[in-house]
Motif scaffolding. Structure first.
Motif, PDB file in Angstrom:
ATOM      1  N   ALA A   1      -7.348  -5.900  -0.543  1.00  0.00           N
ATOM      2  CA  ALA A   1      -6.722  -4.851   0.074  1.00  0.00           C
ATOM      3  C   ALA A   1      -6.066  -3.741  -0.830  1.00  0.00           C
ATOM      4  CB  ALA A   1      -5.641  -5.439   1.299  1.00  0.00           C
TER       5      ALA A   1
ATOM      6  N   LYS B   1       0.887  -1.183   0.080  1.00  0.00           N
ATOM      7  CA  LYS B   1      -0.097   0.150   0.095  1.00  0.00           C
ATOM      8  C   LYS B   1       0.851   1.278   0.047  1.00  0.00           C
ATOM      9  CE  LYS B   1      -3.980  -1.420   2.511  1.00  0.00           C
ATOM     10  NZ  LYS B   1      -5.073  -1.314   3.757  1.00  0.00           N
TER      11      LYS B   1
ATOM     12  N   ARG C   1      -6.624 -12.089   0.776  1.00  0.00           N
ATOM     13  CA  ARG C   1      -6.489 -10.908   1.798  1.00  0.00           C
ATOM     14  C   ARG C   1      -5.620  -9.768   0.979  1.00  0.00           C
ATOM     15  NH1 ARG C   1      -3.890 -10.526   6.833  1.00  0.00           N
ATOM     16  NH2 ARG C   1      -5.161  -8.843   7.127  1.00  0.00           N
TER      17      ARG C   1
END
Length: 333
Positions: free
Chosen positions: A276, A246, A272
């Motif tokens: 995300a 991220k 996951r």
């Protein structure tokens, strides 16, 4: 639609040397006369050639991994730190300038990412100089040792460690297991029914990947006997990697990831990580952030990663298998 774009792939170190000042960051690594040494390609050089790439009709560039690597790892697939740009390729500002210049020309930027493994810092006890046969549970899995006793260690919450953010731990838990499922070459599921491992370690302690047809070896074995294998079934490890990728999107404004060796990564990780990453990219205005993988497996296996491809009637549909959307597709070698 990423499938409609012509993408130019390159190894950054082998492309254009735009700033010779970063060639000698580490001694005895740079030599254009030797194919095994670094040749000095960097973000500054790539930025100089964007008009050339656009002139070829390409709408995107796919560059080799950018995170800090070990000595002379010109290919950039031997990670040391997922939070630092490798200074031999340039600075964070130079990478951001590259993506800005590319976007001004209508070119998307895709970065190759590795999550399966890091560098070759650990050895398996009793097999420091040779092949370590793959072991699970009480068979017996190995303690990890540092290959170089003089290696620099970082102060971490887990004590002195050779990697800043991922930590090894030789504490054995006789009741721990791997869960699952993991998937084999033909898409077959495997569930762990044994006990005993090192769950407090961020790395696998199982030995080398030798048998690529064994679903457990392909997920937990040390690839080529020289890449420290991350314990990606662990939520603790997943959380770290999600935060790091991220941060990469936020700080560099890139448009997609090409995923290295996804067939060696547990599907639970992608369930996951992929949502995300997409959610974070959307929060930055990137509605169609690209996620595609490297496949070297049968259609039945890559179907577990993309949710389609097992049968012809899945073409161009979203028949995703057992859970959220994961990888959007891939290149099957």
């Amino acid at each position: 639609n990423w499938r409609s774009l012509v993408i130019y792939q390159l190894l950054t170190d082998r492309f254009v040397d735009g700033d010779p000042r970063n060639n000698e960051v580490h001694a005895d690594e740079f030599d254009v006369r030797d194919m095994t040494f670094r040749h000095g390609g960097d973000f500054a050089g790539l930025r100089q050639k964007l008009h050339y790439i656009k002139g070829l009709g390409c709408r995107a560039i796919w560059i080799s991994p950018i995170f800090l690597n070990g000595p002379n790892s010109y290919h950039q697939y031997a990670m040391h730190d997922f939070t630092l740009i490798d200074p031999r390729l340039g600075t964070l500002e130079e990478l951001r300038n590259l993506t800005t210049a590319a976007h001004e020309l209508g070119i998307y930027v895709v970065v190759d990412v590795v999550m399966n493994h890091m560098d070759n810092i650990f050895a398996f006890e009793g097999h420091e100089q040779g092949v370590a046969p793959f072991k699970m549970h009480d068979d017996q899995e190995y303690r990890l040792l540092l290959r170089e006793s003089s290696r620099r260690l970082f102060a971490t919450p887990a004590g002195p460690q050779p990697y800043m953010d991922f930590w090894y731990n030789n504490t054995w838990d006789p009741n721990a297991s791997y869960g699952g499922p993991v998937y084999g070459q033909w898409g077959e599921a495997a569930i762990d029914e044994g006990n005993g491992t090192y769950p407090s370690s961020d790395f696998h302690h199982n030995g080398d990947l030798i048998d690529y047809s064994d679903p457990w070896q392909i997920h937990m074995g040390k690839i080529y006997g020289m890449m420290d294998d991350l314990r990606l079934e662990s939520k603790r490890v997943q959380d770290k990697y999600i935060a790091m990728t991220k941060a990469l999107i936020s700080s560099t404004d890139i448009d997609g990831f090409r995923v290295d060796t996804p067939m060696q990564v547990p599907l639970d990780f992608f369930k996951r990580w992929c949502p995300a990453v997409r959610e974070h990219a959307r929060s930055l205005g990137k509605e169609r952030f690209g996620l595609f993988g490297e496949f070297f497996v049968k259609p039945e296996r890559f179907a577990t990663m993309t949710g389609r491809g097992r049968t012809p009637d899945m073409y161009a549909t979203d028949n995703f298998i057992d859970g959220p959307i994961t990888l959007q597709g891939g290149i099957d070698y």
